[in-house]
Write an enzyme that holds these catalytic residues in place. Structure first.
Site, PDB file in Angstrom:
ATOM      1  CG  ASP A  24      -2.097   0.876   1.166  1.00  0.00           C
ATOM      2  OD1 ASP A  24      -2.366   1.360   0.050  1.00  0.00           O
ATOM      3  OD2 ASP A  24      -2.776   1.096   2.176  1.00  0.00           O
ATOM      4  CG  ASN A  69      -7.483  -2.549  -6.219  1.00  0.00           C
ATOM      5  OD1 ASN A  69      -6.572  -3.330  -6.056  1.00  0.00           O
ATOM      6  ND2 ASN A  69      -7.787  -1.646  -5.302  1.00  0.00           N
TER       7      ASN A  69
END
Ligand SMILES: CCc1cc(N2CCCCCC2)n2ncc(-c3ccc(F)cc3)c2n1
Length: 241
Positions: free
Chosen positions: A22, A70
């Site tokens: 991340d 996503n």
């Protein structure tokens, strides 16, 4: 005899690490660059971390490359991300082959673009004979989706309720190919968020969790060593006393 400060004996090394990579977009934004610049840097950091993990003796490394959520990102960003396996294949596959790393994928192939899948399939095929560290890409993966698919398969098998055990469910997960390495010993999340975000909820039930403020593109060999050192200092109980 006390171990030297940075010595991690093999016995205190995690067999399987899982990484939520991340912070790529924020890392780019902090430099006034577009988000895709961060994803590209994230790909370079992934190669660096995989080679280092392999040389440290890690047996499997599962990385959260693209979640089912996503897909809701801007189309141009998704398109760029889907081009990364093609870029990675040409730039890094020779390195991973030389490291005896085996590439695998966990997730649903259907929605992935053909060119992306072709690159991944080539990478898996060309590293199939390797018996070193398994580099497992969780792609178009979601933990709850994985559990739904497992339960659907079990229901279709028409098994009596008493035959539905933890072992049977594990065997029906997309990570079943990892065998004894299926459950990560250590989950690492970079860039400061303190949540698992639907990543391996079943497999990581007893995993040690390690969070770092470091953004993924900056997570270098020293940062990985620090996570492995922290793991070695923990006393795992698996629910016991
Ligand atoms: C399609 C999602 C995705 C995203 C992504 N990012 C973006 C997300 C986080 C940071 C890493 C860079 N990378 N980096 C390598 C691959 C890759 C996947 C399979 C393969 F066989 C070879 C390379 C990759 N795949």
């Amino acid at each position: 005899m006390f171990k030297k400060k940075n010595e991690t004996s093999q016995s205190r090394l995690p067999g399987h690490i899982a990484v939520i990579m991340d912070g790529n977009g924020r890392w780019a934004k902090a430099q006034g660059k577009p988000r895709i610049f961060g994803h590209k840097a994230g790909m370079d950091a992934l190669n660096r971390a995989a080679v280092h993990a392999s040389r440290r003796g890690i047996q499997a490394m599962t990385v959260y490359a693209f979640s089912t959520e996503n897909w809701s990102r801007p189309m141009d960003e998704v398109k760029f991300i889907m081009s990364l396996p093609i870029d990675f294949y040409s730039k890094y596959l020779p390195i991973l082959k030389a490291e005896n790393i085996q590439i695998r994928m966990t997730g649903e192939r259907e929605a992935m673009p053909k060119a992306t899948l072709d690159a991944i399939d080539r990478a898996m095929e060309e590293t199939r004979e390797n018996d070193g560290m398994i580099l497992n890409f969780a792609m178009n993966y979601g933990g709850r989706r994985e559990l739904v698919l497992a339960m659907q398969a079990i229901a279709k098998a028409g098994l009596p309720a008493e035959e539905i055990t933890e072992e049977l469910i594990s065997q029906h997960l997309q990570t079943a190919f990892l065998g004894d390495l299926q459950d990560p010993d250590l989950v690492i999340r970079t860039s400061g968020e303190l949540r698992l975000s639907n990543f391996l909820p079943w497999e990581a039930a007893y995993s040690e969790l390690y969070f770092t403020e470091t953004a993924w593109p900056d997570f270098d060999e020293g940062a990985l060593d620090a996570a492995l050192e922290d793991y070695a200092s923990r006393d795992r109980r698996f629910g016991g006393l």
